[in-house]
Design a protein around this motif. Structure first.
Motif, mmCIF file in Angstrom:
data_model
loop_
_atom_site.group_PDB
_atom_site.id
_atom_site.type_symbol
_atom_site.label_atom_id
_atom_site.label_comp_id
_atom_site.label_asym_id
_atom_site.label_seq_id
_atom_site.Cartn_x
_atom_site.Cartn_y
_atom_site.Cartn_z
ATOM 1 N N ILE A 1 0.854 -1.207 0.000
ATOM 2 C CA ILE A 1 0.000 0.000 0.000
ATOM 3 C C ILE A 1 0.882 1.246 0.000
ATOM 4 N N ILE A 2 1.986 1.202 0.777
ATOM 5 C CA ILE A 2 2.910 2.347 0.798
ATOM 6 C C ILE A 2 3.493 2.572 -0.602
ATOM 7 N N SER A 3 3.908 1.472 -1.255
ATOM 8 C CA SER A 3 4.487 1.607 -2.599
ATOM 9 C C SER A 3 3.465 2.212 -3.554
ATOM 10 N N ALA A 4 2.227 1.726 -3.488
ATOM 11 C CA ALA A 4 1.200 2.215 -4.416
ATOM 12 C C ALA A 4 0.926 3.704 -4.170
ATOM 13 N N PHE A 5 0.723 4.070 -2.902
ATOM 14 C CA PHE A 5 0.403 5.479 -2.636
ATOM 15 C C PHE A 5 1.617 6.385 -2.839
ATOM 16 N N GLY A 6 2.822 5.832 -2.604
ATOM 17 C CA GLY A 6 4.044 6.597 -2.898
ATOM 18 C C GLY A 6 4.108 6.919 -4.382
ATOM 19 N N LEU A 7 3.759 5.917 -5.181
ATOM 20 C CA LEU A 7 3.760 6.091 -6.642
ATOM 21 C C LEU A 7 2.697 7.114 -7.066
ATOM 22 N N PHE A 8 1.499 6.996 -6.480
ATOM 23 C CA PHE A 8 0.427 7.945 -6.828
ATOM 24 C C PHE A 8 0.850 9.372 -6.448
ATOM 25 N N PHE A 9 1.433 9.493 -5.259
ATOM 26 C CA PHE A 9 1.817 10.814 -4.736
ATOM 27 C C PHE A 9 2.845 11.472 -5.669
ATOM 28 N N PRO B 1 -5.759 19.270 -3.277
ATOM 29 C CA PRO B 1 -6.472 18.218 -2.529
ATOM 30 C C PRO B 1 -5.948 16.813 -2.793
ATOM 31 N N ARG B 2 -5.658 16.468 -4.048
ATOM 32 C CA ARG B 2 -5.244 15.072 -4.289
ATOM 33 C C ARG B 2 -3.846 14.788 -3.742
ATOM 34 N N THR B 3 -2.953 15.807 -3.743
ATOM 35 C CA THR B 3 -1.635 15.551 -3.148
ATOM 36 C C THR B 3 -1.774 15.404 -1.638
ATOM 37 N N PHE B 4 -2.669 16.217 -1.048
ATOM 38 C CA PHE B 4 -2.911 16.069 0.396
ATOM 39 C C PHE B 4 -3.484 14.686 0.696
ATOM 40 N N GLY B 5 -4.440 14.253 -0.139
ATOM 41 C CA GLY B 5 -5.081 12.949 0.080
ATOM 42 C C GLY B 5 -4.069 11.819 0.008
ATOM 43 N N TYR B 6 -3.298 11.764 -1.095
ATOM 44 C CA TYR B 6 -2.306 10.693 -1.238
ATOM 45 C C TYR B 6 -1.240 10.814 -0.145
ATOM 46 N N VAL C 1 -2.588 9.503 3.277
ATOM 47 C CA VAL C 1 -2.647 8.029 3.354
ATOM 48 C C VAL C 1 -1.221 7.474 3.449
ATOM 49 N N LEU C 2 -0.321 8.045 2.651
ATOM 50 C CA LEU C 2 1.069 7.580 2.639
ATOM 51 C C LEU C 2 1.715 7.745 4.020
ATOM 52 N N THR C 3 1.534 8.945 4.604
ATOM 53 C CA THR C 3 2.132 9.207 5.922
ATOM 54 C C THR C 3 1.541 8.261 6.969
ATOM 55 N N ALA C 4 0.218 8.088 6.920
ATOM 56 C CA ALA C 4 -0.433 7.210 7.908
ATOM 57 C C ALA C 4 0.080 5.783 7.773
ATOM 58 N N MET C 5 0.209 5.295 6.535
ATOM 59 C CA MET C 5 0.661 3.913 6.333
ATOM 60 C C MET C 5 2.119 3.742 6.754
ATOM 61 N N ILE C 6 2.973 4.735 6.430
ATOM 62 C CA ILE C 6 4.387 4.632 6.826
ATOM 63 C C ILE C 6 4.470 4.608 8.352
ATOM 64 N N GLY C 7 3.694 5.503 8.998
ATOM 65 C CA GLY C 7 3.685 5.547 10.471
ATOM 66 C C GLY C 7 3.241 4.214 11.048
ATOM 67 N N ALA C 8 2.171 3.636 10.469
ATOM 68 C CA ALA C 8 1.637 2.376 11.002
ATOM 69 C C ALA C 8 2.662 1.258 10.846
#
Ligand code: SF4
Ligand code: SF4
Length: 477
Positions: free
Chosen positions: A102-110, A341-346, A349-356
Motif C-alpha cells: 500500500i505504501i508503494s502504491a500510494f508513494g507512486l500515486f503521490f 487536494p489530491r496531493t494532500f489525500g495521497y 494516506v502515505l504518511t499514515a501507512m508509513i507511520g503504522a
C-alpha cells in the motif's frame, strides 16, 4: 490469414444511404518499427546514470551481504521465513507486506501527481535494464547512424561479429540478473556453487533460465513494447495527472511555428518560433514519439528530449527550456499549485501507512509464547498427593539468534513445573513443550485459578515472555 478488418467510417452528418460507399478496410495491426535511439548527454541523463548505478549496485550487491551471520535480504520459501535487514518475518507478518505494498502504491500515486512518470523514467527496472542494454549496443555497434547502416548492410563477418558480441554481452547481463534474482530466494553462494557443479535442484535452473530469458527479451528486444503494451501503470497513470502536474512538455507558444533557419537569425523576424524542427528530440526518444504532439501515454518521462533540445537551444543561442518539466497551467500562463487536494489525500494516506508500518515493526517482539491447556483431563493427583494440570507451551523465536528460555509459573502458592523448564529455540523455530504443573491441594481456593507462565531468556536478559492461563482443581475443602 488477412490482418485487415473491414470498418465503416461514419460521418454523423452524412446521408446513411451513402454508408456503403464509405466502407473501407483499415489495417488494425501495426508491426513494430525498430527504434534507433540516439545517445545524448545532459543533466537529466546524468541523474538517470546515477540512479541506474545506485539501483543496479544495490540489486547486485545486497544479495551477497550478511548481517550477524544472516543474509541481509533472503526469502526462504521452504522455511517460510523472510530475512530483511536483520529482522526475520514469518507468514503471520504478511499484513506487513500488505502495508508495504500500500505504501508503494500510494508513494507512486503521490509522486506521479506531483511530477508525472518519474518512476518510469528513472527507476523502473524495465527502464534501468533497457538503458544498460542500449549503452552496450552503442558501445559495440556504434552511433545511431552506424547502427542503422549496419542493420541495412548484408551479413558480413564484421556485422555478424558485432551482433554476436552484443548478444553475448546482453545474455551475460541477463544471466547475472537471473542468478541474482534467484539468489534472493536460494542463498547466492550455494546457488552458484550448486549450479557450477550441477547439484542445484531443478527449480533453481528453471527460475534462473526464466529470468535470464525474460531480461534478455524485455530489455534487448521488446524495450518500449513492454511499457506500451504490457505495463498496466502506463495505462492508468494519466488519471493521476492534472493541470498542476509537472511533466516533460514542449512549449508550443514559444516553439511554434516551427521551421528551419540559420544560426544567428532572429526567429521573430522570419515569423518562426524557437523550434528549428531538427527532430533531435524525436531521435533520442526511447519510445519513438514526438513530444511536440503533446502529452502521450507512450511518454515514459525520461527527459532525454529535454537534454537534446537544450543542446540545440545552446547551439542556436536561444534560451534553454523549449522542452522542460512544466505544468499545463504554466504553459497557459497560469500559476501552478504544488499542494492541492489530491496531493494532500495521497500524502495523508502515505504518511499514515508509513507511520503504522514503522510502529508495527518497532513494536514487534523478538519472541512470543502461547500456552494451551490440555483439555483431555481436567486435573489429576500425582504420587505426592499434589494436583497436576498439563499444558503445551509454544515458544516462537523470531529473533536472528538462538534463545535459551527458562520456564517458571506463578499464581498459586507452592506451584511448580515438574517437567523440563529449560528450552532452547533456534532462530525462526516454533517449539512446542509438553509441560506439567502441580500444586498442593491446600493452595487451591477455587476450581479455576488464574496462573501465569513466564519464560526468561538466558541469551537476552531483557527478553521475558509472559502468558496467562488457568489451573483447574477440585473444589476447596
Ligand atoms: S529538439 Fe527542440 S528544436 Fe529540435 S525539433 Fe525538438 S523541440 Fe524543436
Ligand atoms: S517524449 Fe520520449 S524522450 Fe521525451 S520524456 Fe517522453 S519518452 Fe522521454
Amino acid at each position: 490469414m488477412s490482418k485487415e478488418i473491414p470498418v465503416k467510417q461514419v460521418d454523423p452528418g452524412s446521408d446513411p444511404s451513402n454508408n456503403k460507399k464509405q466502407t473501407e478496410t483499415v489495417d488494425l495491426y501495426a508491426s513494430r518499427k525498430k527504434i534507433y535511439v540516439k545517445e545524448i548527454k545532459g543533466f537529466f541523463q546524468r541523474i538517470r546514470n546515477v540512479s541506474l548505478m545506485v539501483l543496479m549496485g544495490m540489486y547486485f550487491l545486497f544479495v551477497w551481504l550478511t548481517l550477524d551471520g544472516q543474509p541481509l535480504i533472503h526469502f526462504d520459501l521452504p522455511e517460510r521465513e523472510f530475512h530483511l535487514y536483520g529482522m526475520t518475518f514469518f507468514p503471520k507478518d504478511f499484513f506487513l507486506l500488505s502495508g508495504m505494498l500500500i505504501i508503494s502504491a500510494f508513494g507512486l500515486f503521490f509522486i506521479t501527481t506531483l511530477f508525472g512518470r518519474v518512476w518510469c523514467g528513472y527507476t523502473c527496472p524495465q527502464t534501468v535494464w533497457t538503458f544498460v542494454y542500449m549503452w552496450i549496443e552503442e558501445k559495440v555497434e556504434g552511433s545511431r547512424n552506424k547502427r542503422m547502416k549496419l542493420d541495412k548492410s548484408p551479413n558480413t563477418r564484421e556485422k555478424i561479429t558485432k551482433k554476436g558480441i552484443k548478444h553475448a554481452l546482453w545474455l551475460l547481463v541477463a544471466l547475472a540478473t537471473g542468478l541474482t534474482f534467484v539468489g534472493y530466494f536460494y542463498p547466492i553462494r550455494e546457488l552458484i556453487g550448486d549450479i557450477a557443479t550441477l547439484d542445484a535442484n531443478g527449480w533453481a535452473y528453471f527460475w534462473v533460465g526464466f529470468f535470464t530469458v525474460a531480461t534478455y527479451l524485455n530489455a534487448g528486444w521488446m524495450r518500449e513494447q513492454v511499457c506500451l503494451y504490457m505495463c498496466p501503470y502506463a495505462r492508468f497513470q494519466s488519471v493521476m495527472f492534472d493541470p498542476n502536474t509537472r511533466i516533460v512538455s514542449y512549449d508550443p507558444n514559444r516553439g511554434e511555428p516551427r521551421g528551419k533557419r540559420k544560426k544567428g537569425i532572429d526567429p521573430a523576424q522570419v515569423g518562426l518560433g524557437d523550434c528549428i524542427d531538427c527532430e533531435q528530440c524525436v531521435q533520442v526518444c526511447p519510445t519513438g514519439i514526438d513530444i511536440r504532439d503533446g502529452l502521450q501515454y507512450e511518454c515514459i518521462g525520461c527527459a532525454l528530449c529535454i537534454d537534446a533540445c537544450d543542446q540545440v537551444m545552446d547551439k542556436m543561442d536561444y534560451p534553454r527550456g523549449l522542452i522542460r518539466y512544466t505544468t499545463e497551467n504554466e504553459l497557459e500562463g497560469k500559476t501552478s499549485k504544488l499542494l492541492r487536494p489530491r496531493t494532500f489525500g495521497y500524502g495523508a494516506v502515505l504518511t499514515a501507512m508509513i507511520g503504522a508500518v514503522i510502529f508495527i515493526v518497532a513494536s514487534r517482539v523478538p519472541a512470543q509464547m502461547d500456552v494451551l491447556r490440555d483439555r483431555g483431563a481436567l486435573y489429576s493427583f500425582n504420587g505426592e498427593g499434589r494436583i497436576e494440570n498439563s499444558y503445551t507451551v509454544k515458544i516462537q523465536n523470531m529473533s536472528e539468534v538462538p534463545q535459551t528460555f527458562v520456564l517458571s509459573v506463578e499464581g498459586l502458592e507452592d506451584m511448580r513445573i515438574i517437567t523440563d523448564t529449560t528450552v532452547k529455540v533456534v532462530s525462526g523455530e516454533n517449539r512446542s513443550l509438553p509441560t506439567v504443573v502441580d500444586v498442593p491441594p491446600e493452595s487451591i481456593q477455587s476450581t479455576n485459578s488464574d496462573i501465569r507462565f513466564i519464560a526468561t531468556s538466558q541469551t537476552d536478559s531483557s527478553l521475558i515472555l509472559e502468558t496467562e492461563s488457568r489451573f483447574v482443581g477440585p473444589r476447596a475443602r
